[in-house]
Design a protein around this motif. Structure first.
Motif, mmCIF file in Angstrom:
data_model
loop_
_atom_site.group_PDB
_atom_site.id
_atom_site.type_symbol
_atom_site.label_atom_id
_atom_site.label_comp_id
_atom_site.label_asym_id
_atom_site.label_seq_id
_atom_site.Cartn_x
_atom_site.Cartn_y
_atom_site.Cartn_z
ATOM 1 N N ILE A 70 10.346 -37.824 17.798
ATOM 2 C CA ILE A 70 11.507 -38.602 17.359
ATOM 3 C C ILE A 70 12.027 -38.059 16.034
ATOM 4 C CG2 ILE A 70 12.227 -40.879 16.502
ATOM 5 C CD1 ILE A 70 10.362 -42.108 18.599
ATOM 6 N N ILE A 71 11.115 -37.787 15.118
ATOM 7 C CA ILE A 71 11.507 -37.241 13.812
ATOM 8 C C ILE A 71 12.139 -35.867 13.974
ATOM 9 C CG2 ILE A 71 10.638 -36.465 11.569
ATOM 10 C CD1 ILE A 71 8.416 -38.583 11.857
ATOM 11 N N PHE A 72 11.561 -35.038 14.837
ATOM 12 C CA PHE A 72 12.088 -33.695 15.047
ATOM 13 C C PHE A 72 13.492 -33.742 15.667
ATOM 14 C CE2 PHE A 72 11.782 -29.466 17.442
ATOM 15 C CZ PHE A 72 12.204 -28.740 16.334
ATOM 16 N N ASN A 73 13.717 -34.692 16.579
ATOM 17 C CA ASN A 73 15.051 -34.834 17.168
ATOM 18 C C ASN A 73 16.082 -35.206 16.109
ATOM 19 O OD1 ASN A 73 14.267 -34.180 19.774
ATOM 20 N ND2 ASN A 73 13.838 -36.303 20.346
ATOM 21 N N GLU A 74 15.702 -36.070 15.177
ATOM 22 C CA GLU A 74 16.630 -36.414 14.095
ATOM 23 C C GLU A 74 16.866 -35.212 13.185
ATOM 24 O OE1 GLU A 74 16.595 -41.202 13.496
ATOM 25 O OE2 GLU A 74 15.395 -40.039 12.090
ATOM 26 N N TYR A 75 15.825 -34.437 12.966
ATOM 27 C CA TYR A 75 15.989 -33.215 12.162
ATOM 28 C C TYR A 75 17.003 -32.273 12.807
ATOM 29 C CZ TYR A 75 15.090 -28.401 10.792
ATOM 30 O OH TYR A 75 15.259 -27.084 10.419
ATOM 31 N N LYS B 276 21.436 -41.845 6.511
ATOM 32 C CA LYS B 276 22.156 -42.490 7.604
ATOM 33 C C LYS B 276 21.997 -41.724 8.918
ATOM 34 C CE LYS B 276 25.661 -44.739 4.740
ATOM 35 N NZ LYS B 276 27.093 -44.743 4.321
ATOM 36 N N LEU B 277 21.818 -40.415 8.824
ATOM 37 C CA LEU B 277 21.653 -39.597 10.015
ATOM 38 C C LEU B 277 20.212 -39.583 10.527
ATOM 39 C CD1 LEU B 277 23.915 -36.569 9.018
ATOM 40 C CD2 LEU B 277 24.390 -38.275 10.781
ATOM 41 N N CYS B 278 19.288 -40.139 9.734
ATOM 42 C CA CYS B 278 17.867 -40.160 10.117
ATOM 43 C C CYS B 278 17.283 -41.554 9.970
ATOM 44 C CB CYS B 278 17.082 -39.168 9.252
ATOM 45 S SG CYS B 278 17.657 -37.467 9.355
ATOM 46 N N PRO B 279 17.853 -42.549 10.639
ATOM 47 C CA PRO B 279 17.393 -43.933 10.447
ATOM 48 C C PRO B 279 15.949 -44.171 10.883
ATOM 49 C CG PRO B 279 18.865 -43.788 12.329
ATOM 50 C CD PRO B 279 18.945 -42.462 11.629
ATOM 51 N N LYS B 280 15.520 -43.522 11.962
ATOM 52 C CA LYS B 280 14.160 -43.743 12.456
ATOM 53 C C LYS B 280 13.131 -43.097 11.528
ATOM 54 C CE LYS B 280 15.699 -44.079 17.252
ATOM 55 N NZ LYS B 280 15.692 -43.467 18.609
ATOM 56 N N CYS C 116 2.109 -34.563 1.570
ATOM 57 C CA CYS C 116 1.890 -34.625 3.008
ATOM 58 C C CYS C 116 2.891 -33.748 3.748
ATOM 59 C CB CYS C 116 2.043 -36.069 3.503
ATOM 60 S SG CYS C 116 0.969 -37.256 2.675
ATOM 61 N N HIS C 117 2.415 -33.024 4.733
ATOM 62 C CA HIS C 117 3.253 -32.228 5.628
ATOM 63 C C HIS C 117 3.028 -32.714 7.056
ATOM 64 C CE1 HIS C 117 3.786 -28.305 3.025
ATOM 65 N NE2 HIS C 117 4.279 -29.389 2.457
ATOM 66 N N LEU C 118 4.093 -33.151 7.714
ATOM 67 C CA LEU C 118 4.032 -33.437 9.145
ATOM 68 C C LEU C 118 4.738 -32.291 9.866
ATOM 69 C CD1 LEU C 118 3.271 -35.340 11.477
ATOM 70 C CD2 LEU C 118 5.554 -36.365 11.235
ATOM 71 N N PRO C 119 3.993 -31.391 10.508
ATOM 72 C CA PRO C 119 4.610 -30.238 11.164
ATOM 73 C C PRO C 119 5.422 -30.657 12.391
ATOM 74 C CG PRO C 119 2.289 -29.832 10.669
ATOM 75 C CD PRO C 119 2.526 -31.304 10.512
ATOM 76 N N LEU C 120 6.691 -30.266 12.401
ATOM 77 C CA LEU C 120 7.583 -30.606 13.503
ATOM 78 C C LEU C 120 7.785 -29.439 14.460
ATOM 79 C CD1 LEU C 120 10.331 -32.473 11.429
ATOM 80 C CD2 LEU C 120 8.272 -33.431 12.484
ATOM 81 N N SER C 121 7.789 -28.226 13.911
ATOM 82 C CA SER C 121 7.959 -27.025 14.730
ATOM 83 C C SER C 121 7.285 -25.861 14.018
ATOM 84 C CB SER C 121 9.450 -26.729 14.951
ATOM 85 O OG SER C 121 9.630 -25.541 15.688
ATOM 86 N N VAL C 122 6.214 -25.346 14.585
ATOM 87 C CA VAL C 122 5.479 -24.238 13.958
ATOM 88 C C VAL C 122 4.922 -23.321 15.042
ATOM 89 C CG1 VAL C 122 4.783 -25.571 11.921
ATOM 90 C CG2 VAL C 122 3.294 -25.505 13.918
ATOM 91 N N THR D 183 7.954 -13.659 13.537
ATOM 92 C CA THR D 183 9.176 -12.858 13.421
ATOM 93 C C THR D 183 10.417 -13.556 13.970
ATOM 94 O OG1 THR D 183 8.693 -11.771 15.536
ATOM 95 C CG2 THR D 183 7.908 -10.685 13.523
ATOM 96 N N GLU D 184 10.231 -14.702 14.648
ATOM 97 C CA GLU D 184 11.373 -15.358 15.271
ATOM 98 C C GLU D 184 11.496 -16.846 14.946
ATOM 99 O OE1 GLU D 184 11.184 -14.671 19.442
ATOM 100 O OE2 GLU D 184 11.418 -12.489 19.289
ATOM 101 N N LYS D 185 10.390 -17.550 14.863
ATOM 102 C CA LYS D 185 10.411 -19.007 14.784
ATOM 103 C C LYS D 185 10.294 -19.515 13.348
ATOM 104 C CE LYS D 185 8.303 -23.044 17.041
ATOM 105 N NZ LYS D 185 7.263 -23.483 18.007
ATOM 106 N N GLU D 186 11.134 -20.485 12.986
ATOM 107 C CA GLU D 186 11.023 -21.108 11.674
ATOM 108 C C GLU D 186 9.887 -22.118 11.691
ATOM 109 O OE1 GLU D 186 14.548 -23.325 10.736
ATOM 110 O OE2 GLU D 186 14.391 -24.594 12.499
ATOM 111 N N ARG D 187 9.345 -22.414 10.510
ATOM 112 C CA ARG D 187 8.342 -23.466 10.368
ATOM 113 C C ARG D 187 9.024 -24.678 9.763
ATOM 114 N NH1 ARG D 187 6.137 -24.799 4.982
ATOM 115 N NH2 ARG D 187 8.301 -25.432 5.174
ATOM 116 N N VAL D 188 8.991 -25.794 10.477
ATOM 117 C CA VAL D 188 9.660 -27.013 10.009
ATOM 118 C C VAL D 188 8.625 -28.112 9.788
ATOM 119 C CG1 VAL D 188 11.436 -28.736 10.469
ATOM 120 C CG2 VAL D 188 11.719 -26.395 11.331
#
Length: 227
Positions: A45-50, A93-97, A141-147, A183-188
């Motif tokens: 859910i958090i990643f979708n808002e991101y 406002k764009l990330c209410p959840k 704290c780090h919550l990894p969303l895309s790594v 080489t391709e993917k960002e870490r979020v």
């Protein structure tokens, strides 16, 4: 890809405030914190808002002259959800959840005490130079969303890889660094700060009151100097 080579001494090095008596360890067990399970369950859910935010909010809140988070190479992008020095109404406002989840964390450091929360994207083949935080009263704290498996951090000489949906909690007073050699993917990751668990409520309240009084005195002094 270039790797960050660290020669850090594994000990906390707060730049502004050292509160005596607090335990000092590079990484803390997320399972000992009440908010971990709930946040991890809501990672998607958090990643979708991101992702929605990234399409609509084109400002990079990371500044290249940030001396505490200097890049060795590559790109770093922040989108701030909360922070004392910046208005974040549009992002919130764009990330209410996401904001609701953050607000549910009892240990969350408030904005009035320079608490912060933001999305951090470290680009492919990117690394952040060794740096350390200003005080030992909080944990980051780090919550990894895309790594990917090629993204990691080193805190006080200890190596950890980010894993999606697996909360990582560390003491930023230790010198630490971050690398994404994919080489391709960002870490979020979603970044936020919580009180050090050794601080009892009365100590937190005293710190907040003391900081509020300090800011009031500083504001009065500044006003007097401008008259």
């Amino acid at each position: 890809a270039k790797l960050v080579v660290s020669t850090v001494v594994p000990r906390p090095m707060p730049k502004i405030l050292y509160y005596p008596g607090l335990s000092a360890e590079q990484f803390h067990d997320p399972n000992k914190f009440s908010f971990t399970a709930k946040l991890q369950e809501h990672t998607k859910i958090i990643f979708n808002e991101y992702k929605e935010l990234k399409q609509r909010y084109k400002v990079n809140d990371y500044k290249p002259d940030d001396k505490e988070h200097m890049l060795s190479q590559g790109a770093l992008h922040w989108m701030k959800l909360m922070g004392k020095s910046k208005q974040n109404d549009t992002v919130q406002k764009l990330c209410p959840k996401t904001m609701k989840l953050l607000a549910s964390i009892p240990e969350l450091i408030p904005e009035s005490f320079y608490g912060t929360a933001y999305f951090s994207s470290l680009g492919p083949n990117s690394s952040v130079k060794p740096h350390s935080g200003p005080w030992n009263i909080k944990l980051r704290c780090h919550l990894p969303l895309s790594v990917s498996g090629d993204a990691f951090m080193v805190v006080g000489g200890k190596f950890k890889q980010w894993e999606e949906s697996k909360l990582l909690i560390f003491d930023e007073c230790f010198v630490h660094e971050e690398s994404n050699i994919d080489t391709e993917k960002e870490r979020v990751v979603l970044v936020f700060d919580v009180w050090h668990p050794d601080l009892i409520k009365e100590e937190r309240d005293l710190l907040l009151t003391g900081f509020k009084n300090f800011e009031a005195q500083a504001a009065t002094k500044e006003k007097a100097n401008t008259q």
